[in-house]
Design a protein around this motif. Structure first.
Motif, PDB file in Angstrom:
ATOM      1  N   LEU A 168      -9.729   5.075   1.869  1.00 25.36           N
ATOM      2  CA  LEU A 168      -9.196   4.287   3.688  1.00 25.36           C
ATOM      3  C   LEU A 168      -9.410   4.827   4.131  1.00 25.36           C
ATOM      4  O   LEU A 168      -9.403   5.967   5.034  1.00 25.36           O
ATOM      5  CB  LEU A 168      -7.372   4.962   2.848  1.00 25.36           C
ATOM      6  CG  LEU A 168      -6.833   4.919   1.895  1.00 25.36           C
ATOM      7  CD1 LEU A 168      -5.219   4.749   1.528  1.00 25.36           C
ATOM      8  CD2 LEU A 168      -6.765   2.671   1.422  1.00 25.36           C
ATOM      9  N   PRO A 179      -5.855   6.265  -6.313  1.00 27.40           N
ATOM     10  CA  PRO A 179      -6.175   5.221  -6.181  1.00 27.40           C
ATOM     11  C   PRO A 179      -5.711   4.487  -7.639  1.00 27.40           C
ATOM     12  O   PRO A 179      -5.951   3.021  -6.869  1.00 27.40           O
ATOM     13  CB  PRO A 179      -7.764   5.708  -6.374  1.00 27.40           C
ATOM     14  CG  PRO A 179      -7.205   6.859  -6.755  1.00 27.40           C
ATOM     15  CD  PRO A 179      -6.548   7.976  -6.345  1.00 27.40           C
ATOM     16  N   LYS A 217     -12.895  -1.726  -7.063  1.00 31.85           N
ATOM     17  CA  LYS A 217     -12.340  -0.342  -6.968  1.00 31.85           C
ATOM     18  C   LYS A 217     -11.728   0.526  -5.409  1.00 31.85           C
ATOM     19  O   LYS A 217     -12.625   0.609  -5.190  1.00 31.85           O
ATOM     20  CB  LYS A 217     -12.810   0.382  -8.060  1.00 31.85           C
ATOM     21  CG  LYS A 217     -13.068   0.020  -9.382  1.00 31.85           C
ATOM     22  CD  LYS A 217     -12.181   0.176 -10.027  1.00 31.85           C
ATOM     23  CE  LYS A 217     -12.028  -0.477 -11.370  1.00 31.85           C
ATOM     24  NZ  LYS A 217     -11.315  -0.474 -12.723  1.00 31.85           N
ATOM     25  N   ALA A 218     -10.764   0.934  -5.545  1.00 30.51           N
ATOM     26  CA  ALA A 218     -10.445   1.473  -4.173  1.00 30.51           C
ATOM     27  C   ALA A 218     -11.599   2.677  -4.476  1.00 30.51           C
ATOM     28  O   ALA A 218     -11.111   4.040  -4.992  1.00 30.51           O
ATOM     29  CB  ALA A 218      -8.984   2.177  -4.146  1.00 30.51           C
ATOM     30  N   ASN A 219     -11.904   3.612  -2.737  1.00 31.46           N
ATOM     31  CA  ASN A 219     -12.762   4.588  -3.108  1.00 31.46           C
ATOM     32  C   ASN A 219     -11.744   5.735  -1.868  1.00 31.46           C
ATOM     33  O   ASN A 219     -11.604   6.457  -2.185  1.00 31.46           O
ATOM     34  CB  ASN A 219     -14.160   4.271  -1.932  1.00 31.46           C
ATOM     35  CG  ASN A 219     -14.958   5.747  -2.510  1.00 31.46           C
ATOM     36  OD1 ASN A 219     -14.736   6.622  -1.856  1.00 31.46           O
ATOM     37  ND2 ASN A 219     -16.376   5.244  -1.580  1.00 31.46           N
ATOM     38  N   VAL A 223      -3.351   1.292  -6.003  1.00 28.06           N
ATOM     39  CA  VAL A 223      -4.120   0.751  -5.069  1.00 28.06           C
ATOM     40  C   VAL A 223      -4.979  -0.230  -5.840  1.00 28.06           C
ATOM     41  O   VAL A 223      -4.814  -1.520  -5.957  1.00 28.06           O
ATOM     42  CB  VAL A 223      -5.197   1.835  -4.017  1.00 28.06           C
ATOM     43  CG1 VAL A 223      -6.170   0.696  -3.172  1.00 28.06           C
ATOM     44  CG2 VAL A 223      -4.081   2.222  -3.358  1.00 28.06           C
ATOM     45  N   ASN A 224      -5.516   0.124  -6.492  1.00 30.58           N
ATOM     46  CA  ASN A 224      -6.314  -0.822  -7.526  1.00 30.58           C
ATOM     47  C   ASN A 224      -5.289  -1.748  -8.264  1.00 30.58           C
ATOM     48  O   ASN A 224      -5.503  -2.783  -8.007  1.00 30.58           O
ATOM     49  CB  ASN A 224      -7.057   0.110  -8.900  1.00 30.58           C
ATOM     50  CG  ASN A 224      -8.309   0.351  -7.696  1.00 30.58           C
ATOM     51  OD1 ASN A 224      -9.003   0.352  -6.775  1.00 30.58           O
ATOM     52  ND2 ASN A 224      -8.984   1.406  -8.708  1.00 30.58           N
ATOM     53  N   ILE A 229      -9.397  -1.105   3.356  1.00 31.50           N
ATOM     54  CA  ILE A 229      -9.337  -0.109   2.127  1.00 31.50           C
ATOM     55  C   ILE A 229     -11.208  -0.335   1.666  1.00 31.50           C
ATOM     56  O   ILE A 229     -11.190  -1.454   1.507  1.00 31.50           O
ATOM     57  CB  ILE A 229      -8.801  -1.265   0.884  1.00 31.50           C
ATOM     58  CG1 ILE A 229      -7.125  -0.739   1.123  1.00 31.50           C
ATOM     59  CG2 ILE A 229      -8.560  -0.205  -0.358  1.00 31.50           C
ATOM     60  CD1 ILE A 229      -6.552  -1.722  -0.052  1.00 31.50           C
ATOM     61  N   ALA A 234     -13.698  -0.047  -0.629  1.00 36.12           N
ATOM     62  CA  ALA A 234     -14.094   0.164  -1.841  1.00 36.12           C
ATOM     63  C   ALA A 234     -15.013  -0.021  -2.175  1.00 36.12           C
ATOM     64  O   ALA A 234     -16.324  -0.610  -2.003  1.00 36.12           O
ATOM     65  CB  ALA A 234     -12.460  -1.533  -2.310  1.00 36.12           C
ATOM     66  N   LEU A 276       1.319  -1.086   0.311  1.00 37.01           N
ATOM     67  CA  LEU A 276      -0.030  -0.113  -0.360  1.00 37.01           C
ATOM     68  C   LEU A 276       1.229   1.359   0.041  1.00 37.01           C
ATOM     69  O   LEU A 276       0.227   2.432  -0.447  1.00 37.01           O
ATOM     70  CB  LEU A 276      -0.966   0.392   1.152  1.00 37.01           C
ATOM     71  CG  LEU A 276      -1.716   0.962   1.907  1.00 37.01           C
ATOM     72  CD1 LEU A 276      -2.984   0.929   0.387  1.00 37.01           C
ATOM     73  CD2 LEU A 276      -2.658   0.914   2.512  1.00 37.01           C
TER      74      LEU A 276
END
Length: 197
Positions: free
Chosen positions: A170, A152, A166-168, A155-156, A86, A88, A66
């Motif tokens: 943290l 993001p 899909k990351a939104n 992260v994805n 995370i 997501a 991360l």
């Protein structure tokens, strides 16, 4: 519900609650993370879509994965947090709708055939679920430090290479150390934030 929570509960959830930047070294066990999920999962979502997904990053290996995606000012506090959630969204959340929203058998196809509606619903409702996670963490005595200061896409690529999740945002989680708290920011007055129509 037929009654208000007592003042101590309101303080813990809202009035005295803070965004924590520092945590004690005490770990957060898997049983507590399961309890956390079993609490926040009950928060409402549109048509019970439940598009939110969470990766609880707890290991050093996971944190190193991360780390490159974090903005520089978020690195130290995130690496030191016992858990990083995370939050997501599942782009194909509607696949679960036949079992999660049986009241409308056509609900799955409504979202599967409309990419714009699906994206808007997933974004809005996964954000709600992340907020429920924060409040559930506070209710269980944990401290939370939500953040949007990360990349993001990175992260994805690191955590969701198949592209479905899909990351939104943290959330750092742990047992709060108030020595890392900044002075509490003000909030808008009722008249500046509300219109009675």
């Amino acid at each position: 519900m037929t009654h208000s929570l007592d003042p101590a509960a309101l303080d813990q959830l809202f009035l005295q609650a803070r965004t924590f930047n520092k945590f004690t070294a005490e770990p957060v066990g898997d049983d507590l993370l399961r309890q956390l999920y079993d609490l926040y999962k009950w928060g409402p979502t549109s048509m019970n879509t439940q598009p939110g997904r969470v990766v609880f990053v707890r290991t050093e290996e996971g944190k190193q994965k991360l780390k490159p995606a974090l903005m520089p000012n978020n690195v130290d506090k995130t690496m030191a947090a016992p858990v990083v959630a995370i939050v997501a969204l599942d782009t194909a959340f509607y696949e679960h709708m036949p079992t999660q929203f049986p009241a409308n058998p056509a609900a799955r196809d409504l979202f599967a055939s409309n990419a714009g509606l699906s994206t808007d619903t997933a974004t809005r409702n996964s954000s709600l679920q992340g907020a429920y996670l924060i409040m559930a963490a506070r209710a269980l005595g944990l401290a939370a430090g939500p953040m949007s200061g990360f990349n993001p896409t990175m992260v994805n690529e690191a955590f969701f290479p198949d592209g479905r999740w899909k990351a939104n945002f943290l959330i750092n989680l742990g047992w709060g150390d108030p020595s890392g708290n900044r002075p509490r920011g003000p909030r808008l007055a009722f008249e500046d934030g509300v219109v009675l129509a």
